[in-house]
Design a protein around this motif. Sequence first.
Motif, PDB file in Angstrom:
ATOM      1  N   LYS A  10       0.867  -1.165   0.090  1.00  0.00           N
ATOM      2  CA  LYS A  10      -0.040  -0.208  -0.072  1.00  0.00           C
ATOM      3  C   LYS A  10       0.823   1.170   0.031  1.00  0.00           C
ATOM      4  O   LYS A  10       2.093   1.077   0.395  1.00  0.00           O
ATOM      5  N   GLY A  11       0.255   2.320   0.013  1.00  0.00           N
ATOM      6  CA  GLY A  11       1.033   3.514  -0.054  1.00  0.00           C
ATOM      7  C   GLY A  11       1.748   3.881  -1.257  1.00  0.00           C
ATOM      8  O   GLY A  11       1.638   3.897  -2.483  1.00  0.00           O
ATOM      9  N   ARG A  12       2.837   4.739  -0.825  1.00  0.00           N
ATOM     10  CA  ARG A  12       3.952   5.161  -1.975  1.00  0.00           C
ATOM     11  C   ARG A  12       4.262   4.090  -3.172  1.00  0.00           C
ATOM     12  O   ARG A  12       4.337   4.652  -4.068  1.00  0.00           O
ATOM     13  N   LEU A  13       4.530   2.865  -2.871  1.00  0.00           N
ATOM     14  CA  LEU A  13       4.855   1.844  -3.834  1.00  0.00           C
ATOM     15  C   LEU A  13       3.700   1.385  -4.819  1.00  0.00           C
ATOM     16  O   LEU A  13       3.796   0.932  -5.770  1.00  0.00           O
ATOM     17  N   LYS A  54       0.072  -3.534   4.221  1.00  0.00           N
ATOM     18  CA  LYS A  54       1.087  -2.525   4.861  1.00  0.00           C
ATOM     19  C   LYS A  54       2.621  -3.179   4.433  1.00  0.00           C
ATOM     20  O   LYS A  54       2.447  -4.451   4.859  1.00  0.00           O
ATOM     21  N   GLY A  73       9.506  -3.127  -0.329  1.00  0.00           N
ATOM     22  CA  GLY A  73      10.710  -2.240  -0.174  1.00  0.00           C
ATOM     23  C   GLY A  73      11.891  -3.003   0.366  1.00  0.00           C
ATOM     24  O   GLY A  73      11.589  -3.689   1.243  1.00  0.00           O
ATOM     25  N   ASP A  75      14.116  -1.792   2.317  1.00  0.00           N
ATOM     26  CA  ASP A  75      14.092  -1.496   3.825  1.00  0.00           C
ATOM     27  C   ASP A  75      13.149  -2.465   4.802  1.00  0.00           C
ATOM     28  O   ASP A  75      13.653  -3.034   5.613  1.00  0.00           O
ATOM     29  N   THR A  76      12.030  -2.729   4.012  1.00  0.00           N
ATOM     30  CA  THR A  76      11.063  -3.845   4.728  1.00  0.00           C
ATOM     31  C   THR A  76      11.456  -5.221   5.007  1.00  0.00           C
ATOM     32  O   THR A  76      11.452  -5.998   5.703  1.00  0.00           O
ATOM     33  N   GLY A  93      10.869   3.222  -6.487  1.00  0.00           N
ATOM     34  CA  GLY A  93      11.076   3.506  -5.175  1.00  0.00           C
ATOM     35  C   GLY A  93      12.397   3.620  -4.512  1.00  0.00           C
ATOM     36  O   GLY A  93      12.740   3.134  -3.435  1.00  0.00           O
ATOM     37  N   CYS A  95      15.669   5.021  -3.036  1.00  0.00           N
ATOM     38  CA  CYS A  95      15.981   5.835  -2.071  1.00  0.00           C
ATOM     39  C   CYS A  95      17.261   5.317  -1.499  1.00  0.00           C
ATOM     40  O   CYS A  95      17.714   4.277  -1.814  1.00  0.00           O
ATOM     41  N   LYS A 120      12.564   4.103  12.628  1.00  0.00           N
ATOM     42  CA  LYS A 120      11.319   3.251  12.474  1.00  0.00           C
ATOM     43  C   LYS A 120      12.106   2.121  12.159  1.00  0.00           C
ATOM     44  O   LYS A 120      11.352   0.914  11.835  1.00  0.00           O
ATOM     45  N   TYR A 121      13.395   1.828  11.924  1.00  0.00           N
ATOM     46  CA  TYR A 121      13.871   0.343  11.413  1.00  0.00           C
ATOM     47  C   TYR A 121      15.002   0.090  12.617  1.00  0.00           C
ATOM     48  O   TYR A 121      16.047  -0.245  12.385  1.00  0.00           O
ATOM     49  N   ILE A 161      15.094   6.565   6.122  1.00  0.00           N
ATOM     50  CA  ILE A 161      15.169   6.766   4.426  1.00  0.00           C
ATOM     51  C   ILE A 161      15.352   8.277   3.923  1.00  0.00           C
ATOM     52  O   ILE A 161      14.806   9.139   4.444  1.00  0.00           O
ATOM     53  N   GLU A 163      15.310  10.328   0.419  1.00  0.00           N
ATOM     54  CA  GLU A 163      15.025  10.230  -1.005  1.00  0.00           C
ATOM     55  C   GLU A 163      15.640  11.595  -1.832  1.00  0.00           C
ATOM     56  O   GLU A 163      16.685  11.455  -2.396  1.00  0.00           O
TER      57      GLU A 163
END
Length: 211
Positions: A10-13, A54, A73, A75-76, A93, A95, A120-121, A161, A163
């Motif tokens: 969902k979201g940005r991607l 999510k 991503g 990152d995830t 995506g 970054c 957040k990571y 992140i 960008e």
Amino acid sequence: MRYLTFALTKGRLADKTLALLEKTGITCEEMKDKDSRKLIFVNEELKMRFFLAKGPDVPTYVEYGAADIGIVGKDTILEEGRKLYEVMDLGFGACRMCVCGPESAKPLLASNQLIRVATKYPNIAKDYFYNKKHQTVEIIKLNGSIELAPIVGLSEVIVDIVETGSTLRENGLKVLEEVCPLSARMVVNQVSMKMENERISKLIEELREVI
Ligand SMILES: Nc1ncnc2c1ncn2[C@@H]1O[C@H](COP(=O)(O)OP(=O)(O)OP(=O)(O)O)[C@@H](O)[C@H]1O
Ligand SMILES: O=P(O)(O)OC[C@H]1O[C@H](OP(=O)(O)OP(=O)(O)O)[C@H](O)[C@@H]1O
């Protein structure tokens, strides 16, 4: 033929994911309706199912086999550390994961002092400082607006992140160290990779041609 299930982020991607799939002829018109509350979409002709979730949940669905394929991503993927195959860099995506802070925090990163790292990571941050053989760090988990932390004195640096760099610039912060480059990746369930090898390999080939 059984349905091949896709977990999309969902979201940005999301828009770029749907646009990329569409280029290979994988369409799901219903999914573009932003007002819809429907959660799962089926393309009967292709024998495919799609759902949006999510980001951090996408590797979970894929590891358990509730989805055969995920788009998420890097990152995830790193943060969640799930058992799955990462098969392809999709390019969009793009970054970077970075250690950021005020210029004044730079010497702290080279010192033996304990520093606080807001992020957040937490897993990515922990691994990065562990591998760097840095002094022990205190990781403080936040859920958004991470750049606030060094401004209000919650932490000395952040791992987040970057960008365009606008958020850092507008808040008087800088990239102090780069952790790794990021972009959207395709991930595959380990059993599906064997059981559905032909269909998944064909999909990877088709994606390669359009990227
Ligand atoms: N500037 C950026 N900031 C954050 N994520 C980015 C950026 N550019 C690309 N991405 C990618 O997009 C994904 C995040 O998407 P999104 O911003 O929708 O989620 P989020 O902000 O983490 O979620 P939420 O709003 O639920 O907290 C990241 O996992 C990353 O791979
Ligand atoms: O380098 P930039 O182009 O400025 O992009 C980076 C910013 O975007 C993301 O935040 P997001 O918009 O997802 O908001 P959040 O901090 O509330 O998660 C990320 O966490 C940075 O704050």
